[in-house]
Motif scaffolding. Structure first.
Motif, PDB file in Angstrom:
ATOM      1  N   UNK A 264      79.397  44.247  39.273  1.00 20.37           N
ATOM      2  CA  UNK A 264      80.120  43.388  40.220  1.00 20.37           C
ATOM      3  C   UNK A 264      81.606  43.286  39.889  1.00 20.37           C
ATOM      4  N   UNK A 265      81.965  43.507  38.612  1.00 14.84           N
ATOM      5  CA  UNK A 265      83.402  43.482  38.274  1.00 14.84           C
ATOM      6  C   UNK A 265      83.930  44.902  38.031  1.00 14.84           C
ATOM      7  N   UNK A 266      83.158  45.901  38.472  1.00 13.53           N
ATOM      8  CA  UNK A 266      83.655  47.278  38.452  1.00 13.53           C
ATOM      9  C   UNK A 266      83.514  47.997  37.128  1.00 13.53           C
ATOM     10  N   UNK A 267      82.702  47.439  36.228  1.00 14.16           N
ATOM     11  CA  UNK A 267      82.484  48.106  34.934  1.00 14.16           C
ATOM     12  C   UNK A 267      81.171  48.875  35.014  1.00 14.16           C
ATOM     13  N   UNK A 268      81.277  50.210  35.009  1.00  9.16           N
ATOM     14  CA  UNK A 268      80.095  51.056  35.211  1.00  9.16           C
ATOM     15  C   UNK A 268      79.600  51.687  33.914  1.00  9.16           C
ATOM     16  N   UNK A 269      80.513  52.046  33.032  1.00 12.11           N
ATOM     17  CA  UNK A 269      80.140  52.865  31.874  1.00 12.11           C
ATOM     18  C   UNK A 269      79.642  52.008  30.717  1.00 12.11           C
ATOM     19  N   UNK A 270      78.474  52.310  30.228  1.00 11.99           N
ATOM     20  CA  UNK A 270      78.005  51.666  29.001  1.00 11.99           C
ATOM     21  C   UNK A 270      76.861  52.470  28.415  1.00 11.99           C
ATOM     22  N   UNK A 271      76.618  52.260  27.133  1.00 14.26           N
ATOM     23  CA  UNK A 271      75.463  52.834  26.458  1.00 14.26           C
ATOM     24  C   UNK A 271      74.538  51.701  26.051  1.00 14.26           C
ATOM     25  N   UNK A 272      73.248  51.981  26.095  1.00 17.62           N
ATOM     26  CA  UNK A 272      72.235  50.978  25.757  1.00 17.62           C
ATOM     27  C   UNK A 272      71.363  51.534  24.640  1.00 17.62           C
ATOM     28  N   UNK A 273      71.222  50.756  23.590  1.00 20.77           N
ATOM     29  CA  UNK A 273      70.413  51.167  22.447  1.00 20.77           C
ATOM     30  C   UNK A 273      69.287  50.160  22.230  1.00 20.77           C
ATOM     31  N   UNK A 274      68.111  50.672  21.940  1.00 21.90           N
ATOM     32  CA  UNK A 274      67.028  49.809  21.452  1.00 21.90           C
ATOM     33  C   UNK A 274      67.290  49.539  19.983  1.00 21.90           C
ATOM     34  N   UNK A 275      67.369  48.275  19.614  1.00 22.32           N
ATOM     35  CA  UNK A 275      67.568  47.938  18.199  1.00 22.32           C
ATOM     36  C   UNK A 275      66.585  46.845  17.795  1.00 22.32           C
ATOM     37  N   UNK A 276      66.429  46.686  16.512  1.00 23.67           N
ATOM     38  CA  UNK A 276      65.722  45.528  15.966  1.00 23.67           C
ATOM     39  C   UNK A 276      66.703  44.814  15.064  1.00 23.67           C
ATOM     40  N   UNK A 277      66.738  43.494  15.123  1.00 26.78           N
ATOM     41  CA  UNK A 277      67.753  42.810  14.335  1.00 26.78           C
ATOM     42  C   UNK A 277      67.333  41.413  13.931  1.00 26.78           C
ATOM     43  N   UNK A 278      68.206  40.820  13.158  1.00 26.32           N
ATOM     44  CA  UNK A 278      68.021  39.425  12.743  1.00 26.32           C
ATOM     45  C   UNK A 278      69.384  38.788  12.629  1.00 26.32           C
ATOM     46  N   UNK A 279      69.460  37.507  12.864  1.00 26.77           N
ATOM     47  CA  UNK A 279      70.706  36.766  12.721  1.00 26.77           C
ATOM     48  C   UNK A 279      70.727  36.037  11.390  1.00 26.77           C
ATOM     49  N   UNK A 280      71.654  35.093  11.272  1.00 25.54           N
ATOM     50  CA  UNK A 280      71.897  34.435   9.985  1.00 25.54           C
ATOM     51  C   UNK A 280      70.689  33.655   9.481  1.00 25.54           C
ATOM     52  N   UNK A 281      69.848  33.191  10.400  1.00 27.60           N
ATOM     53  CA  UNK A 281      68.701  32.404   9.924  1.00 27.60           C
ATOM     54  C   UNK A 281      67.503  33.283   9.556  1.00 27.60           C
ATOM     55  N   UNK A 282      67.701  34.588   9.527  1.00 33.42           N
ATOM     56  CA  UNK A 282      66.606  35.481   9.163  1.00 33.42           C
ATOM     57  C   UNK A 282      65.659  35.670  10.324  1.00 33.42           C
ATOM     58  N   UNK A 283      64.395  35.950  10.026  1.00 30.58           N
ATOM     59  CA  UNK A 283      63.435  36.190  11.106  1.00 30.58           C
ATOM     60  C   UNK A 283      63.067  34.901  11.817  1.00 30.58           C
ATOM     61  N   UNK A 284      62.091  35.005  12.691  1.00 29.19           N
ATOM     62  CA  UNK A 284      61.618  33.783  13.363  1.00 29.19           C
ATOM     63  C   UNK A 284      60.171  33.522  12.978  1.00 29.19           C
ATOM     64  N   UNK A 285      59.842  32.231  12.902  1.00 30.85           N
ATOM     65  CA  UNK A 285      58.467  31.812  12.601  1.00 30.85           C
ATOM     66  C   UNK A 285      57.694  31.685  13.906  1.00 30.85           C
ATOM     67  N   UNK A 286      56.522  32.294  13.948  1.00 27.20           N
ATOM     68  CA  UNK A 286      55.670  32.183  15.124  1.00 27.20           C
ATOM     69  C   UNK A 286      54.346  31.560  14.708  1.00 27.20           C
ATOM     70  N   UNK A 287      53.752  30.827  15.625  1.00 26.98           N
ATOM     71  CA  UNK A 287      52.440  30.250  15.346  1.00 26.98           C
ATOM     72  C   UNK A 287      51.371  31.142  15.963  1.00 26.98           C
ATOM     73  N   UNK A 288      50.489  31.689  15.125  1.00 23.81           N
ATOM     74  CA  UNK A 288      49.414  32.537  15.633  1.00 23.81           C
ATOM     75  C   UNK A 288      48.063  31.907  15.335  1.00 23.81           C
ATOM     76  N   UNK A 289      46.989  32.629  15.663  1.00 22.93           N
ATOM     77  CA  UNK A 289      45.642  32.081  15.431  1.00 22.93           C
ATOM     78  C   UNK A 289      45.351  31.882  13.946  1.00 22.93           C
ATOM     79  N   UNK A 290      45.991  32.738  13.127  1.00 16.28           N
ATOM     80  CA  UNK A 290      45.755  32.628  11.677  1.00 16.28           C
ATOM     81  C   UNK A 290      46.809  31.763  10.995  1.00 16.28           C
ATOM     82  N   UNK A 291      47.566  31.020  11.777  1.00 20.49           N
ATOM     83  CA  UNK A 291      48.596  30.161  11.208  1.00 20.49           C
ATOM     84  C   UNK A 291      49.981  30.723  11.462  1.00 20.49           C
ATOM     85  N   UNK A 292      50.960  30.167  10.735  1.00 22.79           N
ATOM     86  CA  UNK A 292      52.342  30.590  10.941  1.00 22.79           C
ATOM     87  C   UNK A 292      52.619  31.931  10.275  1.00 22.79           C
TER      88      UNK A 292
END
Ligand SMILES: Nc1ncnc2c1ncn2[C@@H]1O[C@H](COP(=O)(O)OP(=O)(O)OP(=O)(O)O)[C@@H](O)[C@H]1O
Ligand SMILES: [Mg+2]
Length: 116
Positions: free
Chosen positions: A22-50
């Motif tokens: 919409x602002x006329x920017x057409x060119x870009x590259x897209x990469x699949x990445x895996x990452x983490x920020x400053x707080x490290x990974x994320x905690x998830x609650x599953x059937x076997x606990x966190x």
């Protein structure tokens, strides 16, 4: 010339692409990445606990922007499209900006920011 590297949620790609279009920017590259920020990974609650997921799937968008383009408009377009409703959530991602020295088109060796 600037380089924008934006880490965003994969499901936001379509919205971000449309906002850039919409602002006329057409060119870009897209990469699949895996990452983490400053707080490290994320905690998830599953059937076997966190459990902790160390790395989370993100997309990295890479854009080279010439000086004729309003860089702040590009940043706003990406951020507004990638932000979760209503006020954003941790994990919505980050945008990094750096200076770029030169660019070269392989076909004809034209160089400089006019090619990007
Ligand atoms: N310093 C960094 N170096 C490389 N990649 C980074 C860095 N910071 C963030 N990233 C990338 O950006 C993604 C999102 O980062 P981050 O978790 O910091 O964002 P956020 O969760 O939206 O913000 P915050 O964690 O500050 O609330 C990460 O998963 C990682 O891929
Ligand atoms: Mg985070």
């Amino acid at each position: 010339m600037k380089k924008i590297e934006a880490y965003v949620r994969p499901e936001k790609l379509q919205r971000v692409k449309e906002a850039l279009d919409a602002i006329g920017v057409k060119s870009l590259s897209v990469y699949d990445v895996r990452g983490r920020g400053a707080q490290g990974g994320i905690k998830l609650a599953g059937r076997v606990g966190e459990y902790v997921v160390d790395f989370i799937d993100k997309l990295k968008l890479e854009l080279f922007i010439n000086c004729g383009t309003d860089i702040e408009a590009v940043i706003t377009a990406i951020a507004d499209a990638a932000r979760s409703e209503p006020n954003g959530r941790p994990g919505d991602g980050k945008i990094f900006i750096s200076d770029v020295q030169d660019a070269i088109r392989i076909r004809d060796l034209e160089r400089g920011e006019a090619i990007c």
